[in-house]
Design a protein around this motif. Structure first.
Motif, PDB file in Angstrom:
ATOM      1  N   GLU A 178       0.819  -1.212   0.000  1.00 27.09           N
ATOM      2  CA  GLU A 178       0.000   0.000   0.000  1.00 27.09           C
ATOM      3  C   GLU A 178       0.855   1.265   0.000  1.00 27.09           C
ATOM      4  N   THR A 179       1.923   1.231   0.777  1.00 28.48           N
ATOM      5  CA  THR A 179       2.816   2.399   0.820  1.00 28.48           C
ATOM      6  C   THR A 179       3.411   2.675  -0.552  1.00 28.48           C
ATOM      7  N   ALA A 180       3.918   1.622  -1.196  1.00 29.66           N
ATOM      8  CA  ALA A 180       4.517   1.794  -2.527  1.00 29.66           C
ATOM      9  C   ALA A 180       3.474   2.255  -3.538  1.00 29.66           C
ATOM     10  N   THR A 181       2.284   1.685  -3.474  1.00 26.88           N
ATOM     11  CA  THR A 181       1.224   2.063  -4.402  1.00 26.88           C
ATOM     12  C   THR A 181       0.904   3.546  -4.297  1.00 26.88           C
ATOM     13  N   ASN A 182       0.885   4.062  -3.072  1.00 29.52           N
ATOM     14  CA  ASN A 182       0.568   5.472  -2.854  1.00 29.52           C
ATOM     15  C   ASN A 182       1.744   6.389  -3.178  1.00 29.52           C
ATOM     16  N   LYS A 183       2.912   6.045  -2.690  1.00 29.74           N
ATOM     17  CA  LYS A 183       4.087   6.912  -2.874  1.00 29.74           C
ATOM     18  C   LYS A 183       4.522   6.971  -4.342  1.00 29.74           C
ATOM     19  N   LEU A 184       4.263   5.903  -5.085  1.00 30.58           N
ATOM     20  CA  LEU A 184       4.672   5.851  -6.489  1.00 30.58           C
ATOM     21  C   LEU A 184       3.498   6.090  -7.437  1.00 30.58           C
ATOM     22  N   ARG A 185       2.502   6.797  -6.937  1.00 35.02           N
ATOM     23  CA  ARG A 185       1.270   7.028  -7.701  1.00 35.02           C
ATOM     24  C   ARG A 185       1.530   7.687  -9.049  1.00 35.02           C
ATOM     25  N   ASN A 186       2.478   8.608  -9.085  1.00 41.59           N
ATOM     26  CA  ASN A 186       2.777   9.328 -10.322  1.00 41.59           C
ATOM     27  C   ASN A 186       3.981   8.776 -11.069  1.00 41.59           C
ATOM     28  N   SER A 187       4.534   7.661 -10.587  1.00 37.89           N
ATOM     29  CA  SER A 187       5.757   7.107 -11.174  1.00 37.89           C
ATOM     30  C   SER A 187       5.494   6.116 -12.294  1.00 37.89           C
ATOM     31  N   ALA A 188       4.247   5.660 -12.411  1.00 31.40           N
ATOM     32  CA  ALA A 188       3.931   4.656 -13.430  1.00 31.40           C
ATOM     33  C   ALA A 188       2.454   4.708 -13.764  1.00 31.40           C
ATOM     34  N   GLY A 189       2.159   4.764 -15.059  1.00 32.74           N
ATOM     35  CA  GLY A 189       0.765   4.715 -15.497  1.00 32.74           C
ATOM     36  C   GLY A 189       0.187   3.319 -15.405  1.00 32.74           C
ATOM     37  N   ASN A 190       1.042   2.307 -15.471  1.00 36.11           N
ATOM     38  CA  ASN A 190       0.650   0.911 -15.251  1.00 36.11           C
ATOM     39  C   ASN A 190       1.508   0.361 -14.122  1.00 36.11           C
ATOM     40  N   PHE A 191       0.880  -0.003 -13.029  1.00 36.55           N
ATOM     41  CA  PHE A 191       1.579  -0.435 -11.817  1.00 36.55           C
ATOM     42  C   PHE A 191       1.198  -1.883 -11.514  1.00 36.55           C
ATOM     43  N   TYR A 192       2.190  -2.693 -11.237  1.00 32.64           N
ATOM     44  CA  TYR A 192       1.982  -4.131 -11.061  1.00 32.64           C
ATOM     45  C   TYR A 192       2.406  -4.559  -9.655  1.00 32.64           C
ATOM     46  N   ILE A 193       1.624  -5.419  -9.051  1.00 31.95           N
ATOM     47  CA  ILE A 193       1.907  -5.942  -7.718  1.00 31.95           C
ATOM     48  C   ILE A 193       2.215  -7.427  -7.836  1.00 31.95           C
ATOM     49  N   ASN A 194       3.434  -7.778  -7.443  1.00 29.89           N
ATOM     50  CA  ASN A 194       3.915  -9.164  -7.507  1.00 29.89           C
ATOM     51  C   ASN A 194       3.846  -9.731  -8.930  1.00 29.89           C
ATOM     52  N   ASP A 195       4.268  -8.914  -9.878  1.00 30.06           N
ATOM     53  CA  ASP A 195       4.329  -9.347 -11.267  1.00 30.06           C
ATOM     54  C   ASP A 195       5.358  -8.492 -11.997  1.00 30.06           C
ATOM     55  N   LYS A 196       5.737  -8.935 -13.176  1.00 31.32           N
ATOM     56  CA  LYS A 196       6.622  -8.141 -14.028  1.00 31.32           C
ATOM     57  C   LYS A 196       5.871  -6.914 -14.529  1.00 31.32           C
ATOM     58  N   PRO A 197       6.591  -5.861 -14.938  1.00 38.27           N
ATOM     59  CA  PRO A 197       5.916  -4.633 -15.370  1.00 38.27           C
ATOM     60  C   PRO A 197       5.554  -4.613 -16.854  1.00 38.27           C
ATOM     61  N   THR A 198       5.465  -5.776 -17.490  1.00 41.60           N
ATOM     62  CA  THR A 198       5.126  -5.862 -18.913  1.00 41.60           C
ATOM     63  C   THR A 198       3.893  -6.734 -19.102  1.00 41.60           C
ATOM     64  N   GLY A 199       3.369  -6.738 -20.331  1.00 41.89           N
ATOM     65  CA  GLY A 199       2.317  -7.690 -20.685  1.00 41.89           C
ATOM     66  C   GLY A 199       0.904  -7.194 -20.459  1.00 41.89           C
ATOM     67  N   ALA A 200       0.670  -5.882 -20.588  1.00 45.31           N
ATOM     68  CA  ALA A 200      -0.689  -5.365 -20.459  1.00 45.31           C
ATOM     69  C   ALA A 200      -1.596  -6.010 -21.504  1.00 45.31           C
ATOM     70  N   VAL A 201      -2.802  -6.365 -21.086  1.00 46.21           N
ATOM     71  CA  VAL A 201      -3.764  -7.042 -21.955  1.00 46.21           C
ATOM     72  C   VAL A 201      -4.931  -6.107 -22.235  1.00 46.21           C
ATOM     73  N   VAL A 202      -5.324  -6.005 -23.488  1.00 48.62           N
ATOM     74  CA  VAL A 202      -6.446  -5.157 -23.885  1.00 48.62           C
ATOM     75  C   VAL A 202      -7.692  -5.570 -23.107  1.00 48.62           C
ATOM     76  N   GLY A 203      -8.388  -4.594 -22.556  1.00 46.11           N
ATOM     77  CA  GLY A 203      -9.591  -4.873 -21.787  1.00 46.11           C
ATOM     78  C   GLY A 203      -9.317  -5.173 -20.336  1.00 46.11           C
ATOM     79  N   GLN A 204      -8.051  -5.450 -19.994  1.00 45.07           N
ATOM     80  CA  GLN A 204      -7.702  -5.772 -18.616  1.00 45.07           C
ATOM     81  C   GLN A 204      -6.828  -4.699 -17.974  1.00 45.07           C
TER      82      GLN A 204
END
Length: 544
Positions: A470-496
Motif C-alpha cells: 500500500e505504501t509503494a502504491t501510494n508513494k509511487l502514484r505518479n511514477s507509473a501509469g501501469n503499476f503491477y503488484i507481484n508481477d513483471k511490469p510488462t504484458g498489459a492485456v487489452v480490456g484488462q
C-alpha cells in the motif's frame, strides 16, 4: 435507410496459442515461416486506390539473419505524403457518413481474418521482420491486435450510447463526429499490434488516416494493410506511406486539415512534434489532438518481505522478453539487502539458461535486437559498465556479436550508485541494472525510485507485506501509469490493463480502452424544443 441502433457487447480476449511440441499450431507456424522466406516481397505504399511503387527500393532483412533478403519496400518522398493526404480527404465525407454497423463490421472481419486465415502468416511475418520468438509474436501480432479491433468496436459502441438527459418538451442528443481533417498515425517497430491499432482506432471513429509505420516494421505492416483491404476497408481511409520522419512532418504539420496525431515512439520525436504543432497553430482549422506513448525507464522495487523466486521470475521475464525492446521492459531494479545475495545468485543462474539466436529455432528465448543502430547503442552502455569503475560491474551476460545478426546476451549490471547512467537512461535492449539498498530504508528508496527518471510508464512492487504494498502504491502514484503488484511490469492485456504512462512517457490516453477513443471524436450537442416558446417574457417580470 437506417432503422436501428446496433450495439456490440464486450468480447472475450483472444486465446493465446501455446506452440508446444506436437501441436498443430507449431507445425502451421513453421510452415508459414518457410513459405514467407521462399517469397521475396515487393512492398508498395498504399495511397487511395493505388499501390504506389518507386525506383528507390529498400531491402528488408531479419535482424537475426542480416544477409537474408525478405524483399524490398518502395521508399517515398514529400509528394507521396501530399498524395496520401489528398486521398484521405477525398475519402473523408463518404467514410464519415457510413453507418456505424457497416464501419464496425469491417474491423470485426479483419479481426476474424487475423484469428483464422492469416494468423500464422502474421505471426511468422512478425518473427522474421522484427525478430520475435513464437510466443512474443503470438501475444502481439495475433492476440493483442485482434483484441484491439474487437474491444475498440465495443468501446465505441458504448460511447455512442452515452446520451444526455432530456426533459419535458425538450429532446437532447449528442452526435460523436470524427475530427475535421485527417489524422496522422506514426507507429513503432516493436509491436505489430500498436502498428495496427493506432491507425484503425482513429479510422473506426470515422476519421481518415495517413499511416507511417517504422521502416523496420513494414514487413508485417503491409500484411495488415492487405488484411484491412480484404475486410472491406474503402480506398483512402487508411493510407500507408514509407517516408523519413522529417519529410513526413514537414508536409503534415503544415497542412490546414491536420486534425491530430496518434504516436508511439521516442520522447524526443514526440516533443519535436508537439513543438512544431504549437508553432503552426495559426495554420490549422482546429486544435489538433496530440496523443502519444513514448519511452520508459521501468522499475521493479523488491521489498524485504518479497518471495525471492517471484522477484527473480519478474526480473527475468520483465527485462529480457523480446530483448528488452518494450517500452514497459524492466530496466532498473531495487533489491533489499536481506535478499540481495539470494536474488542475484538465482537471477544470474536463470539468465545463464537463456539461449540466444534465430527465431526459427523455437528453443531460443532471446533473439536479435532490431537493427545496427540499436545494437551499437546498447553495446555502448555495456562497454561502459565493463570498465569496472567503482560504480558498476557486469554480473552476467554482456557479449555482443553482430556478425550474423544483431545479438546481445541478456545482461545484468550491478551498480552502487542509484543514479548510475544505466539506472536513469532508456536503453531499449536486454540490459537490466540492479541496485542493492538497505532493507530498513524502504521510505528512502521509494523517493529514489520516484525521482530517478523523467519517465512514468510502468513499474512493479514485489512484496508479501501488505503495508509495504500500500505504501509503494501510494508513494509511487505518479511514477507509473501501469503499476503491477507481484508481477513483471510488462504484458498489459487489452480490456484488462489499459496501457499508457505520464510524465515523459506520454499523454496517458490508454490504448486499448474507451479513454483513447474519445480523443478521435468531436461531440456535437443537438437540442430540439418540441413546444417552442412564443414570448420572450419570463414570469418574474410580472409584479401582479
Amino acid at each position: 435507410m437506417h432503422f436501428g441502433d446496433f450495439y456490440y457487447p464486450l468480447p472475450a480476449n483472444e486465446p493465446v496459442l501455446s506452440y508446444a511440441p506436437g501441436t498443430k499450431e507449431k507445425a502451421a507456424l513453421k510452415a508459414a515461416i518457410k513459405e514467407l522466406k521462399a517469397t521475396k516481397l515487393d512492398v508498395p505504399m498504399y495511397i487511395g486506390n493505388a499501390e504506389v511503387r518507386t525506383e528507390n527500393k529498400v531491402s528488408m532483412h531479419p535482424p537475426h539473419e542480416r544477409k537474408f533478403v525478405l524483399g524490398h519496400y518502395s521508399e517515398g518522398d514529400a509528394t507521396h505524403v501530399r498524395k496520401a493526404i489528398a486521398a484521405a480527404l477525398k475519402a473523408k465525407d463518404k467514410w464519415a457518413n457510413l453507418s456505424w454497423e457497416n464501419r464496425a463490421n469491417i474491423f470485426l472481419k479483419a479481426a476474424d481474418l487475423l484469428a483464422t486465415k492469416y494468423r500464422f502468416q502474421m505471426v511468422a511475418a512478425t518473427m522474421l521482420g522484427q525478430s520475435k520468438n513464437a510466443y512474443q509474436a503470438e501475444i502481439d501480432s495475433a492476440c493483442e491486435l485482434i483484441d484491439f479491433l474487437r474491444f475498440n468496436v465495443h468501446y465505441l459502441s458504448e460511447i455512442y450510447r452515452q446520451q444526455p438527459l432530456s426533459v419535458a418538451g425538450v429532446q437532447n442528443r449528442v452526435e460523436y463526429r470524427p475530427l475535421e481533417g485527417f489524422v496522422l498515425a506514426v507507429t513503432p517497430f516493436n509491436f505489430t499490434a500498436i502498428g495496427g491499432n493506432l491507425p484503425t482506432s482513429a479510422a473506426m471513429c470515422g476519421n481518415v488516416v495517413v499511416w507511417k509505420p517504422a521502416h523496420t516494421q513494414i514487413y508485417s505492416a503491409q500484411l495488415f494493410m492487405r488484411i484491412l483491404q480484404e475486410a472491406g476497408l474503402p480506398d483512402g481511409v487508411i493510407n500507408m506511406v514509407h517516408v523519413d520522419g522529417p519529410v513526413l512532418g514537414e508536409v503534415v504539420f503544415a497542412h490546414p486539415e491536420f486534425a491530430g496525431v496518434h504516436f508511439t515512439g521516442s520522447t524526443g520525436v514526440f516533443n519535436y512534434m508537439w513543438k512544431t504543432i504549437g508553432q503552426n497553430m495559426s495554420a490549422y482549422k482546429s486544435y489538433p489532438r496530440i496523443v502519444g506513448e513514448t519511452g520508459g525507464k521501468d522499475f521493479v522495487l523488491i521489498h524485504k518481505s518479497a518471495d525471492a523466486d517471484v522477484a527473480v521470475a519478474a526480473l527475468a521475464r520483465g527485462a529480457f522478453e523480446y530483448q528488452g525492446q518494450k517500452c514497459s521492459a524492466a530496466s532498473r531494479a531495487y533489491i533489499p539487502s536481506n535478499l540481495a545475495i539470494e536474488i542475484k545468485k538465482k537471477l544470474v543462474a536463470e539468465v545463464k539458461t537463456m539461449t540466444v539466436g534465430t527465431v526459427e529455432n523455437f528453443t531460443n528465448f532471446v533473439n536479435a535486437v532490431i537493427d545496427e543502430k540499436s545494437f551499437d547503442k546498447i553495446e555502448g552502455y555495456i562497454k561502459g559498465a565493463r570498465k569496472r569503475d567503482s560504480k558498476s560491474k557486469i554480473l552476467v551476460g554482456g557479449k555482443c556479436d553482430k556478425t550474423e545478426g544483431f545479438f546481445i546476451e541478456p545482461t545484468v549490471i550491478e551498480t552502487t550508485d542509484p543514479y548510475y547512467v544505466t539506472m536513469c537512461e532508456e536503453i531499449f535492449g536486454p540490459v537490466l541494472t540492479v541496485y542493492v539498498y538497505d532493507e530498513n530504508k524502504f521510505d528512502d528508496i521509494l523517493k529514489i525510485v520516484d525521482n530517478t527518471s523523467a519517465y512514468a510508464l510502468t513499474g512493479a512492487i514485489i512484496a508479501q507485506d501488505r503495508y509495504a504494498v500500500e505504501t509503494a502504491t501510494n508513494k509511487l502514484r505518479n511514477s507509473a501509469g501501469n503499476f503491477y503488484i507481484n508481477d513483471k511490469p510488462t504484458g498489459a492485456v487489452v480490456g484488462q490493463q489499459p496501457f499508457g504512462g505520464a510524465r515523459a512517457s506520454g499523454t496517458n490516453d490508454k490504448a486499448g480502452s474507451i479513454l483513447n477513443l474519445y480523443r478521435w471524436l468531436s461531440a456535437r450537442t443537438v437540442k430540439e424544443v418540441l413546444t417552442p416558446v412564443r414570448d420572450y417574457r419570463y414570469p418574474f417580470l410580472q409584479e401582479k
